[in-house]
Design a protein around this motif. Sequence first.
Motif, PDB file in Angstrom:
ATOM      1  N   HIS A  84      -8.317  -1.576   2.021  1.00  0.00           N
ATOM      2  CA  HIS A  84      -9.582  -1.117   1.692  1.00  0.00           C
ATOM      3  C   HIS A  84     -10.850  -1.565   2.651  1.00  0.00           C
ATOM      4  O   HIS A  84     -10.194  -2.738   2.955  1.00  0.00           O
ATOM      5  N   ARG A 153      -7.035  -0.222  -7.067  1.00  0.00           N
ATOM      6  CA  ARG A 153      -7.524   1.420  -6.724  1.00  0.00           C
ATOM      7  C   ARG A 153      -6.569   1.663  -5.785  1.00  0.00           C
ATOM      8  O   ARG A 153      -6.558   1.379  -4.337  1.00  0.00           O
ATOM      9  N   ASP A 176      -8.547  -8.853  -4.871  1.00  0.00           N
ATOM     10  CA  ASP A 176      -9.032  -7.297  -4.953  1.00  0.00           C
ATOM     11  C   ASP A 176      -7.974  -7.153  -6.268  1.00  0.00           C
ATOM     12  O   ASP A 176      -7.079  -6.948  -5.947  1.00  0.00           O
TER      13      ASP A 176
END
Length: 273
Positions: A84, A153, A176
């Motif tokens: 990310h 994710r 995260d």
Amino acid sequence: MQVHLLGTAQDGGVPHPGCDCRRCGAARTDPALARMASCLAVQAAEGAPAVLLDCTPDFPRQSALLKARTGSAVPAAILLTHAHLGHYLGLAFLGREALSAKALPVHCTDAMGAFLQANKPFRHLLDRGEIVLKEAGLEMPGLKATSFQVPHRNEDADTVGWRLESGGRRVLFIPDFDAYTPRMMEEIAAADLAFLDGTFWADGELKGRDQKSLGHPPVKEAMEILKDHAAKVRFLHLNHSNPLLEDGPERAELRALGFGLAAEGETVRIQRP
Ligand SMILES: [Zn+2]
Ligand SMILES: [Zn+2]
Ligand SMILES: [Zn+2]
């Protein structure tokens, strides 16, 4: 072991691009309120080579901070958590348009490595030998780093947390994730210091967006899960919407329960047992 906090915000930083909230507006006019994307530098001891955890879009300013803290603007190695934007885009600054690194080791999972190989801005760094892909673990004199999978994710690769060990002490970096797993709880129990995902303070913080679909256990819920480990926890990766960015009742509640917040620019020294 010493840990330098080079950034403590969610990927988009504070002020957040395109956001006109009061907090982001204030951070645009007062740089002291701005926060960079989450990033740590770790050394076995003062003067030892520094390892960078994640490489963010704030890398130009973070490498200046790294130099001020360790004497070198370039780390000895980089450890990545996931694909990310706040966690790897800074690698682009290692190319010939900017820092022109020489065979800088980048430690990541096979999936993350394949992602970098498949995308030209990073493929060029690899082809030119500016960075070199290494396994998702590292051993150097006085410092060992081990990665473990965490749920998140994973559109483009996978996601790991990192455990740093030096002189019998353990530090965790898990900026995260979507939920606390038994493995993560074991790691936290065995750690001396844990930098953990504090993206949101509470549910419903993101107006008009389905916050649940984004993962990130809110700090208010995490404090219940982590209540036996409060003293070793420091939350980071704070979103611009998180009231913990300001000195208010939420910070008071967090401190009253014994938890801590990572402070940008701070150096934390962890003594041998
Ligand atoms: Zn992130
Ligand atoms: Zn904002
Ligand atoms: Zn993420």
